[in-house]
Design a protein around this motif. Structure first.
Motif, PDB file in Angstrom:
ATOM      1  N   GLN A 275      -5.055   6.534   3.693  1.00  0.00           N
ATOM      2  CA  GLN A 275      -3.807   6.893   3.026  1.00  0.00           C
ATOM      3  C   GLN A 275      -3.710   6.322   1.605  1.00  0.00           C
ATOM      4  N   GLN A 276      -4.839   6.341   0.886  1.00  0.00           N
ATOM      5  CA  GLN A 276      -4.824   5.934  -0.509  1.00  0.00           C
ATOM      6  C   GLN A 276      -4.757   7.167  -1.399  1.00  0.00           C
ATOM      7  N   PRO A 277      -3.995   7.114  -2.470  1.00  0.00           N
ATOM      8  CA  PRO A 277      -3.916   8.275  -3.364  1.00  0.00           C
ATOM      9  C   PRO A 277      -5.252   8.489  -4.083  1.00  0.00           C
ATOM     10  N   PRO A 278      -5.477   9.692  -4.559  1.00  0.00           N
ATOM     11  CA  PRO A 278      -6.720   9.955  -5.300  1.00  0.00           C
ATOM     12  C   PRO A 278      -6.828   9.083  -6.550  1.00  0.00           C
ATOM     13  N   LEU A 279      -8.060   8.825  -6.974  1.00  0.00           N
ATOM     14  CA  LEU A 279      -8.297   8.114  -8.216  1.00  0.00           C
ATOM     15  C   LEU A 279      -7.779   8.969  -9.374  1.00  0.00           C
ATOM     16  N   LEU A 280      -6.919   8.384 -10.201  1.00  0.00           N
ATOM     17  CA  LEU A 280      -6.331   9.112 -11.333  1.00  0.00           C
ATOM     18  C   LEU A 280      -7.211   8.894 -12.560  1.00  0.00           C
TER      19      LEU A 280
ATOM     20  N   ASN B 158       0.850  -1.182   0.000  1.00  0.00           N
ATOM     21  CA  ASN B 158       0.000   0.000   0.000  1.00  0.00           C
ATOM     22  C   ASN B 158       0.886   1.232   0.000  1.00  0.00           C
ATOM     23  N   PRO B 159       0.438   2.344  -0.524  1.00  0.00           N
ATOM     24  CA  PRO B 159      -0.868   2.553  -1.133  1.00  0.00           C
ATOM     25  C   PRO B 159      -0.948   2.020  -2.556  1.00  0.00           C
ATOM     26  N   ILE B 160      -2.179   1.762  -3.008  1.00  0.00           N
ATOM     27  CA  ILE B 160      -2.428   1.269  -4.352  1.00  0.00           C
ATOM     28  C   ILE B 160      -2.974   2.418  -5.197  1.00  0.00           C
ATOM     29  N   GLN B 161      -2.308   2.690  -6.300  1.00  0.00           N
ATOM     30  CA  GLN B 161      -2.788   3.735  -7.200  1.00  0.00           C
ATOM     31  C   GLN B 161      -3.756   3.129  -8.207  1.00  0.00           C
TER      32      GLN B 161
ATOM     33  N   ALA C  77      -1.385   4.631 -17.536  1.00  0.00           N
ATOM     34  CA  ALA C  77      -0.822   3.306 -17.787  1.00  0.00           C
ATOM     35  C   ALA C  77       0.433   3.040 -16.976  1.00  0.00           C
ATOM     36  N   THR C  78       1.248   4.057 -16.800  1.00  0.00           N
ATOM     37  CA  THR C  78       2.557   3.849 -16.173  1.00  0.00           C
ATOM     38  C   THR C  78       2.577   4.130 -14.677  1.00  0.00           C
ATOM     39  N   LYS C  79       1.598   4.848 -14.172  1.00  0.00           N
ATOM     40  CA  LYS C  79       1.620   5.222 -12.753  1.00  0.00           C
ATOM     41  C   LYS C  79       0.705   4.368 -11.874  1.00  0.00           C
ATOM     42  N   CYS C  80      -0.206   3.603 -12.490  1.00  0.00           N
ATOM     43  CA  CYS C  80      -1.247   2.934 -11.710  1.00  0.00           C
ATOM     44  C   CYS C  80      -0.977   1.442 -11.536  1.00  0.00           C
TER      45      CYS C  80
END
Length: 355
Positions: A43-48, A13-16, A79-82
């Protein structure tokens, strides 16, 4: 839920999570997912999110705030960050285009990594209703993604109209890699849906089953439309047929679409558009051809959808249409016109045989 809770010691975690496509279904699904993650996971990042027209992404950001949503600059970003990417796309062509861009971005990233290649999994979940010639389309998508190390494609179309997407009561169909399905299932239910149906490891099965399910809905619309039309021609009246539906077939779908047809509630901007209906009918008929399984109700339904859309287009050219987009329940316009009645004006239809 057909899966035990996932054990993912390899994922930190966190999972993007990313979302591509904010159409009539994608927007409420993405919103519900972002809200659920913010409310239930710390502590999860915002939905991209990414959408071809940036206005919808900006609208979602304004609605939820930057603690829940972030806007990606492009598909490459998502594609590359999640770790998990969900897509909700309009057609086969759009799906192929988006996944080719995703695959190219991931291949380029792999080429630029000088040391060890990435070891964490990236899961792509395709939630759109796509064709099953589309059987071949999904093989293409699967080959694009599975050719990249540690990347998996899960097909995840959903049953339910935009109103069910708003309420997070959709039924989610999943096929593909088992561990990937297990992980995304617990992210999707109850965030966007109420139930998961597992179709196995073959990625073609979920989209094929979705088309079969849609054939039940479309066939029901055709049957209601035909019954309403002959009721008007015979002088019984479509209002009495709706009473029959309420007494004998009080299923939510029949009640909702029966009411739309009875009162000419053909606004596709708050329902399922007739363009989507024509697309699904085309996919279903192609599936029936591939398997030599005739579906005459769907043949008739597509003809009536096309008739209704053609009449609506003619009205749009003269500025006389009531709705910018037709709902697919407007296929009754096709059955009425075929019977020599006015397609859009119930008052004129009913005046032929007053009660």
């Amino acid at each position: 839920m057909p899966y035990s809770r996932p054990q993912t010691p390899g994922r930190q975690n966190p999972i993007q999570v990313g979302w591509i496509g904010l159409g009539a279904m994608g927007y409420p699904m993405a919103r519900n997912l972002a809200n659920h993650r913010a409310a239930n996971l710390e502590q999860q990042p915002p939905l991209l999110v990414w959408n071809r027209s940036k206005e919808k992404s900006e609208k979602l950001l304004r609605e939820l705030g930057d603690g829940k949503v972030a806007i990606a600059e492009n598909i490459v970003d998502v594609a590359t960050k999640c770790d998990i990417v969900l897509t909700s796309l309009a057609s086969d062509e759009v799906a192929r285009s988006v996944y080719k861009e995703i695959a190219a971005a991931l291949q380029a990233r792999s080429l630029h990594i000088s040391a060890q290649p990435p070891t964490k999994n990236t899961i792509f979940v395709e939630t759109s209703t796509v064709s099953s010639a589309l059987v071949y389309g999904h093989r293409e998508l699967d080959l694009l993604i599975s050719a990249i190390p540690h990347c998996h494609l899960v097909t995840g179309p959903v049953f339910g109209p935009p109103a069910m997407a708003e309420k997070a009561t959709l039924i989610v169909l999943l096929s593909g890699d088992y561990r990937s399905k297990k992980e995304v299932a617990y992210m999707l239910v109850p965030a966007i849906g109420r139930r998961v149906i597992d179709l196995g490891g073959n990625v073609e099965k979920a989209p094929t089953f979705k088309l079969i399910g849609n054939s039940l809905i479309l066939g029901s619309l055709e049957l209601i439309a035909e019954s309403y039309t002959i009721a008007e021609k015979s002088g019984v009246g479509q209002d009495l047929v709706y009473e029959c539906i309420k007494e004998l077939f009080p299923a939510p779908l029949w009640l909702a679409y029966g009411d739309k047809m009875l009162h000419n509630k053909f606004d596709g901007s708050i329902g399922f558009s007739i363009d989507g209906g024509v697309k699904d009918a085309t996919h279903i008929r192609r599936l029936s051809t591939e398997h030599n399984a005739p579906m005459p109700a769907i043949d008739s339904a597509q003809h009536h959808l096309l008739t209704a859309r053609a009449l609506h287009d003619a009205q749009a050219r003269t500025g006389t249409t009531r709705f910018p987009v037709l709902d697919w329940s407007a296929l009754i316009v096709g059955t009425r016109v075929a019977a020599g009645l006015d397609g859009f004006d119930t008052a004129e239809v009913s005046s032929i045989h007053p009660h």
